[in-house]
Design a protein around this motif. Structure first.
Motif, short mmCIF file in Angstrom:
data_model
loop_
_atom_site.label_atom_id
_atom_site.label_comp_id
_atom_site.label_asym_id
_atom_site.label_seq_id
_atom_site.Cartn_x
_atom_site.Cartn_y
_atom_site.Cartn_z
N ALA A 1 -1.68 6.03 -2.12
CA ALA A 1 -0.91 6.66 -3.20
C ALA A 1 0.48 7.05 -2.69
N ALA A 2 0.54 7.57 -1.45
CA ALA A 2 1.84 7.96 -0.89
C ALA A 2 2.71 6.72 -0.71
N ALA A 3 2.13 5.64 -0.20
CA ALA A 3 2.90 4.42 0.02
C ALA A 3 3.44 3.89 -1.30
N ARG A 4 2.63 4.00 -2.33
CA ARG A 4 3.10 3.52 -3.63
C ARG A 4 4.32 4.33 -4.09
N ARG A 5 4.26 5.65 -3.89
CA ARG A 5 5.40 6.48 -4.27
C ARG A 5 6.65 6.13 -3.45
N TRP A 6 6.48 5.99 -2.13
CA TRP A 6 7.63 5.66 -1.29
C TRP A 6 8.23 4.30 -1.64
N ASN A 7 7.37 3.38 -2.01
CA ASN A 7 7.83 2.00 -2.12
C ASN A 7 8.35 1.63 -3.50
N LEU A 8 8.23 2.55 -4.45
CA LEU A 8 8.77 2.26 -5.79
C LEU A 8 10.25 1.97 -5.68
N GLY A 9 10.65 0.77 -6.05
CA GLY A 9 12.06 0.43 -6.06
C GLY A 9 12.68 0.22 -4.69
N ARG A 10 11.89 0.16 -3.65
CA ARG A 10 12.44 -0.10 -2.31
C ARG A 10 12.55 -1.60 -2.08
N GLU A 11 13.66 -1.97 -1.51
CA GLU A 11 13.85 -3.40 -1.25
C GLU A 11 12.91 -3.88 -0.14
N HIS A 12 12.85 -3.09 0.93
CA HIS A 12 11.93 -3.43 2.03
C HIS A 12 10.83 -2.38 2.08
N PRO A 13 9.70 -2.68 1.46
CA PRO A 13 8.64 -1.67 1.39
C PRO A 13 8.11 -1.29 2.78
N LEU A 14 7.74 -0.03 2.91
CA LEU A 14 7.10 0.41 4.15
C LEU A 14 5.67 -0.12 4.18
N ARG A 15 5.18 -0.35 5.38
CA ARG A 15 3.76 -0.66 5.51
C ARG A 15 3.03 0.60 5.95
N SER B 1 -0.11 -6.39 0.70
CA SER B 1 0.88 -6.75 1.71
C SER B 1 1.54 -5.51 2.32
N GLN B 2 1.35 -4.35 1.70
CA GLN B 2 1.95 -3.12 2.22
C GLN B 2 0.97 -2.33 3.08
N VAL B 3 -0.16 -2.94 3.39
CA VAL B 3 -1.21 -2.22 4.11
C VAL B 3 -1.56 -2.89 5.44
N GLU B 4 -1.71 -2.04 6.45
CA GLU B 4 -2.21 -2.47 7.75
C GLU B 4 -3.48 -1.71 8.05
N LEU B 5 -4.43 -2.37 8.66
CA LEU B 5 -5.63 -1.66 9.10
C LEU B 5 -5.69 -1.76 10.61
N GLU B 6 -5.89 -0.61 11.25
CA GLU B 6 -5.96 -0.57 12.71
C GLU B 6 -7.41 -0.48 13.16
N VAL B 7 -7.79 -1.39 14.04
CA VAL B 7 -9.14 -1.32 14.61
C VAL B 7 -9.03 -1.34 16.13
N THR B 8 -10.02 -0.79 16.78
CA THR B 8 -10.03 -0.83 18.26
C THR B 8 -10.93 -1.96 18.71
N GLU B 9 -10.82 -2.30 19.98
CA GLU B 9 -11.56 -3.47 20.44
C GLU B 9 -13.07 -3.25 20.48
N THR B 10 -13.50 -2.00 20.36
CA THR B 10 -14.94 -1.72 20.27
C THR B 10 -15.60 -2.56 19.17
N VAL B 11 -14.87 -2.84 18.10
CA VAL B 11 -15.49 -3.60 17.01
C VAL B 11 -15.82 -5.03 17.43
N PHE B 12 -15.19 -5.49 18.51
CA PHE B 12 -15.44 -6.86 18.94
C PHE B 12 -16.56 -6.97 19.97
N LEU B 13 -17.03 -5.80 20.45
CA LEU B 13 -17.99 -5.83 21.55
C LEU B 13 -19.38 -6.23 21.08
N GLY B 14 -19.75 -5.85 19.88
CA GLY B 14 -21.11 -6.13 19.41
C GLY B 14 -21.22 -7.53 18.83
N ASP B 15 -21.53 -7.58 17.54
CA ASP B 15 -21.71 -8.86 16.86
C ASP B 15 -20.33 -9.41 16.50
#
Ligand code: C2E
Ligand code: MG
Ligand code: MG
Ligand code: MG
Length: 291
Positions: A106-120, A151-165
């Motif tokens: 919701a915050a990103a949507r507010r910041w990015n309204l009318g922005r030429e280069h949207p924040l991620r 396209s305005q969203v990033e998800l951060e994961v740690t390498e622990t997610v790759f250790l199992g399956d």
């Protein structure tokens, strides 16, 4: 004499044991208290999000990382390093992440309204949640609800997610990619890193861990590892982000080595939404501190 020594040892053993169980009880009790307090805080909407800017080489804000904050009326302020593990163990990570995602989107949507280069906007996904059944659908649903472009969203994961399956991890990453969000590997350079992961997993961004950044001024070897990690990221066409940048010297070194983005106290601490809006209104460039 031998007898006496033996009794003494037994006694010590018993004391240790008592100490040990008392300690376990204390830890368990603290967990329970924290869990109960978290449930209540979630119900009352006490979890907030602070945003830490990420800047490019010109110090222009290009994105933010959403970081969970809990300021409890009774317990005071509790850091994510304490409550995230409890949330993971108890399953409260699901409602917690939902409120973080919703607020951040919701915050990103507010910041990015009318922005030429949207924040991620970047949100951390803990390993257990990442591997849970329907996380992709859940994120897609929240995006739709808020009306934010993936396209305005990033998800951060740690390498622990790759250790199992890891086949499962790859397929979830692919689903996220087809949804259109970017994926970042957080805390790169710690743990079991990670050269093979970089090839196998469809990641867009690597975030150099703060430990590599902190010591690069003082330890030649750390500087060399940071440099190698940056050039590896570049060759693989990943965006390379440095976290925990605290000094101008670190910034200059990382910039010279080709790092794309920078995050850390040198630029800004994590701040509430209103403060971030103010930074953007002031031009969105974080001025260099006078020396
Ligand atoms: P992280 O994702 O690696 O986040 C960066 C942490 O480093 C943040 O701590 C941030 O405040 C801190 N930091 C940023 N710049 C500097 C700097 O220049 N110097 C120093 N010393 N520290 C800096 P924070 O907010 O306490 O978060 C700690 C960890 O808790 C995060 O590490 C992340 O793994 C986790 N976390 C925070 N919020 C969430 C969340 O909403 N969901 C999940 N799953 N994990 C979260
Ligand atoms: Mg992170
Ligand atoms: Mg990180
Ligand atoms: Mg970190």
């Amino acid at each position: 004499h031998a007898d006496v020594a033996m009794y003494a040892a037994k006694d010590r053993g018993r004391n240790n044991f008592q100490f040990f169980t008392r300690e376990l009880n204390r830890v368990a009790e603290e967990r329970l208290n924290l869990e109960a307090a978290m449930r209540a805080a979630l119900e009352r909407g006490c979890f907030e999000v602070h945003y830490q800017p990420k800047v490019n080489h010109l110090r222009r804000i290009v994105g933010v990382e959403a970081l969970a904050r809990w300021n409890d009326p009774q317990l005071g302020s509790i850091g994510p390093d304490r409550f995230i593990p409890v949330a993971e163990e108890t399953g409260l990570i699901v409602p917690l992440t939902t409120t973080i995602l919703r607020q951040a989107f919701a915050a990103a949507r507010r910041w990015n309204l009318g922005r030429e280069h949207p924040l991620r906007v970047a949100v951390n996904l803990s390993p257990r949640l990442f591997l849970s059944g329907d996380i992709v659908a859940h994120v897609a649903c929240l995006l739709g609800e808020v009306g934010l472009s993936p396209s305005q969203v990033e998800l951060e994961v740690t390498e622990t997610v790759f250790l199992g399956d890891s086949d499962r991890a790859v397929s979830i990453l692919r689903e996220f990619k087809s949804l259109g969000v970017s994926l970042a590997m957080d805390d790169f350079g710690t743990g079991y890193s990670s050269l093979s992961y970089l090839r196998r997993f469809p990641l867009d961004i690597i975030k150099l861990d703060r430990s590599l950044v902190t010591d690069l001024e003082h330890e030649e070897e750390v500087a060399m590892i940071a440099r190698a990690a940056i050039s590896l990221g570049q060759s693989l066409r990943k965006t390379v982000v440095a976290e925990g940048v605290e000094t101008q010297a670190q910034f200059d070194f990382l910039r010279f080595q080709g790092c794309d983005e920078f995050q850390g106290y040198l630029l800004s601490r994590p701040v509430p939404e209103a403060a971030l809006s103010q930074l953007l209104a002031d031009g969105g460039v974080i001025p260099k501190k006078p020396v």
